[in-house]
Design an enzyme around this catalytic site. Structure first.
Site, short mmCIF file in Angstrom:
data_model
loop_
_atom_site.label_atom_id
_atom_site.label_comp_id
_atom_site.label_asym_id
_atom_site.label_seq_id
_atom_site.Cartn_x
_atom_site.Cartn_y
_atom_site.Cartn_z
N GLU A 1 0.12 -1.57 -1.02
CA GLU A 1 -0.47 -2.81 -0.53
C GLU A 1 -1.76 -3.16 -1.15
O GLU A 1 -2.55 -3.96 -0.61
CB GLU A 1 -0.49 -2.96 1.06
CG GLU A 1 0.75 -2.65 1.51
CD GLU A 1 0.89 -2.90 2.89
OE1 GLU A 1 0.10 -3.35 3.74
OE2 GLU A 1 1.99 -2.64 3.56
N ASP B 1 -3.24 1.40 11.54
CA ASP B 1 -1.72 1.44 11.75
C ASP B 1 -1.47 2.92 11.79
O ASP B 1 -1.59 3.57 10.52
CB ASP B 1 -1.15 0.85 10.54
CG ASP B 1 0.44 0.70 10.90
OD1 ASP B 1 0.75 1.33 11.77
OD2 ASP B 1 1.24 0.08 9.97
N GLU C 1 -2.09 0.05 15.55
CA GLU C 1 -0.63 -0.34 15.60
C GLU C 1 0.21 0.91 15.71
O GLU C 1 -0.12 1.88 14.99
CB GLU C 1 -0.50 -1.16 14.21
CG GLU C 1 0.78 -1.31 14.08
CD GLU C 1 0.84 -2.23 12.65
OE1 GLU C 1 0.07 -2.93 12.29
OE2 GLU C 1 2.13 -2.13 11.78
N ASP D 1 4.89 -2.39 15.95
CA ASP D 1 5.80 -2.91 14.90
C ASP D 1 6.75 -1.96 14.86
O ASP D 1 7.98 -2.72 15.23
CB ASP D 1 4.71 -2.31 13.41
CG ASP D 1 5.41 -2.36 12.12
OD1 ASP D 1 6.50 -3.15 12.13
OD2 ASP D 1 5.03 -1.79 11.05
N LYS E 1 7.65 -9.60 11.56
CA LYS E 1 7.90 -9.42 10.42
C LYS E 1 9.50 -10.04 10.06
O LYS E 1 10.43 -9.40 10.43
CB LYS E 1 8.12 -7.88 9.84
CG LYS E 1 6.85 -7.25 9.47
CD LYS E 1 7.23 -5.76 9.54
CE LYS E 1 5.92 -4.86 9.05
NZ LYS E 1 6.15 -3.28 9.11
N ARG F 1 5.43 -7.02 4.25
CA ARG F 1 6.01 -5.58 3.94
C ARG F 1 5.09 -5.10 2.68
O ARG F 1 4.38 -5.67 2.00
CB ARG F 1 7.49 -5.53 3.63
CG ARG F 1 8.33 -6.28 4.90
CD ARG F 1 8.23 -5.77 6.08
NE ARG F 1 8.37 -4.49 6.37
CZ ARG F 1 9.30 -3.81 6.95
NH1 ARG F 1 10.29 -4.39 7.44
NH2 ARG F 1 9.30 -2.37 7.15
N LYS G 1 -1.27 -10.24 8.64
CA LYS G 1 -1.53 -8.80 7.93
C LYS G 1 -0.49 -8.94 6.67
O LYS G 1 0.51 -8.91 6.49
CB LYS G 1 -0.87 -7.75 8.87
CG LYS G 1 -1.13 -6.65 8.22
CD LYS G 1 -0.61 -5.53 9.32
CE LYS G 1 -0.19 -4.21 8.65
NZ LYS G 1 0.31 -3.31 9.45
P1 PGA Z 1 6.13 -1.29 5.62
O1 PGA Z 1 4.73 -1.05 6.14
O2 PGA Z 1 6.41 -2.68 4.99
O3 PGA Z 1 6.42 -0.10 4.44
O4 PGA Z 1 7.30 -1.00 6.75
C1 PGA Z 1 4.08 -2.00 6.82
C2 PGA Z 1 3.53 -1.73 8.13
O5 PGA Z 1 3.92 -0.47 8.45
O6 PGA Z 1 3.08 -2.47 8.98
ZN ZN Z 2 3.04 -0.87 10.70
#
Ligand code: PGA
Ligand code: ZN
Length: 446
Positions: free
Chosen positions: A207, A244, A287, A313, A338, A367, A389
């Site tokens: 990210e 997180d 988180e 999450d 999400k 993501r 986020k």
């Molecule tokens: P992921 O991570 O998109 O790999 O699930 C993002 C998160 O955990 O917030």
């Molecule tokens: Zn997360």
């Protein structure tokens, strides 16, 4: 025939920011308006998320999405053609019905979401208004408080440290633009401090966060606090930390394993550990402190973490039934939203609205595998989500969303309202504002 009636749906395969195939879709309406969208994909996915369909076999190492694309062009196109994109909830219901399973496992959530988002974009285009305006209807829009990744660990950075993300929340900023600039400054400050300490900072995580080799979770938090100070900002007042834990990733049969620190913790010990971090660092949001099905642990953790945002999450998986259960048990006080965990735009919106009605703070989230699309930014503004986020301040799939928010802020000009620190969730949300409570929580610890 209304101008917003769906007349054609096309699908194709593209690559996401990790180079993994994902689904793209175009929806065409009777009046000539067109919407295109591609969908993201997680790496630390929970068990309760809507299910991505992948081809298996040799092509793209089994990760191809031609089956999902076929479902876009076949059964989902059949369900969408003739529906009115202006009534997205109804269109989304038709898409869900075409799949027929609760987690969209038959046609693929990646296929369903692509059609849902492209339909929303087409409907906005048909009205000649930006997506965020179309999403908001008559309701007032606001720019979200960003939660920005600075140091990555876990599944996004080769497990350099066990906690998946150490992020910053520029809660003292007066506007979205200022918040983003502060986050950028903190990232640079953190990279400088790391370089001074001889740590490698050239490589970036999934990210866009820094993934330096660090001895412990605490070292990652301490580094980011030093980065805030190097940036000339006040930790806990102007800029808070968010973590997180992504505890699913740490969980095995024996408990929660901090592999990088060679420690095995029980549920209670993990919560104690996180409470210790909250006492020593200016943490405003935690988180996935525990694994997705540890409801008893979550209930206890929520009451012990009063004063900070307790964000679910993988726990809620943007699923209304799971959120309902959490509200009933008093678990968490904030929910990550999400869209691809849910599978449709209106389904994700329903989760956000239910959360808000129950006093939970929504955080719209990208993501770890993203595309260059920016529709998530419009959803966050149009829904008045309060927080977003997206990852770091670099890598184009991340900046696409930040840049879209900057564009919206510029477009709204003096009328732009910024959610700011008041958007943060906390245990006393129905009492004091988030900013007051979170600042008070940290000053109590000083
Ligand atoms: P992921 O991570 O998109 O790999 O699930 C993002 C998160 O955990 O917030
Ligand atoms: Zn997360």
């Amino acid at each position: 025939m209304s101008k917003t009636e769906v007349v054609a749906v096309d699908g194709w395969e593209v690559l996401d920011s990790r180079g993994t195939p994902t689904v793209a879709c175009e929806v065409r309406l009777a009046g000539g308006a067109v919407g295109q969208a591609s969908v993201p994909s997680g790496a630390s996915t929970g068990r309760h998320e809507a299910v991505e369909l992948r081809d298996g076999g040799d092509r793209y190492g089994g990760l191809g999405v031609l089956l999902a694309v076929g479902n876009v062009k076949g059964p989902l196109a059949s369900a969408a053609v003739g529906a009115d994109a202006a009534d997205l909830a109804e269109l989304d219901r038709a898409l869900r019905a075409a799949d027929g399973t609760p987690l969209l496992a038959r046609l693929g959530s990646n296929a369903v979401l692509a059609v849902s988002v492209a339909s929303a974009i087409a409907a906005a285009a048909a009205e000649g208004i930006p997506l965020y305006r179309w999403v908001a209807g008559n309701v007032e829009v606001s720019l979200p408080l960003p939660m920005v990744n600075v140091v990555s660990g876990g599944a996004h950075a080769g497990r350099a440290v066990d906690v998946q993300d150490v992020l910053v929340v520029p809660m003292g900023a007066a506007s979205f633009g200022e918040a983003l600039e502060w986050a950028w400054r903190v990232r640079r400050g953190t990279a400088e401090v790391a370089a001074d300490r001889g740590l490698l900072t050239a490589l970036v995580a999934d990210e866009g966060g820094l993934g330096p080799p660090l001895p412990s979770n605490r070292a990652a938090m301490e580094l980011v606090v030093a980065g805030i100070e190097r940036a000339g900002l006040a930790p806990g007042e102007q800029v808070g930390l968010a973590i997180d834990v992504a505890a699913n990733q740490l969980c095995d049969r024996d408990g929660y394993r901090f592999a990088a620190e060679d420690r095995l913790l029980t549920t209670a010990e993990l919560v104690d550990e996180v409470i210790g971090w909250c006492g020593d660092y200016p943490i405003v949001s935690v988180e996935d402190v525990l694994a997705e099905d540890d409801w008893d642990g979550w209930t206890a953790a929520t009451s012990r973490l009063r004063g900070v945002q307790v964000l679910g999450d993988d726990l809620f998986a943007t699923d209304l039934r799971r959120l309902e259960r959490g509200i009933g048990l008093g678990v968490a006080n904030a929910v990550l939203v999400k869209p691809n965990q849910n599978g449709t735009v209106s389904g994700a919106e329903a989760v956000l609205r239910r959360a808000r009605a129950a006093g939970y703070a929504p955080v719209v989230s990208a993501r770890s595998g993203e595309t260059e699309d920016a529709w998530l930014a419009d959803l966050a503004v149009g829904w008045g989500a309060g927080q977003i986020k997206v990852g770091s301040t670099m890598r184009s799939e991340r900046t696409a969303k930040w840049n879209r928010l900057l564009r919206i802020e510029a477009e709204l000009g003096a009328a732009a309202s910024f959610a700011g620190a008041g958007a943060l969730g906390h245990g006393d949300r129905l009492g004091a504002t988030g900013s007051e409570a979170s600042m008070a929580a940290y000053s109590d610890r000083l």
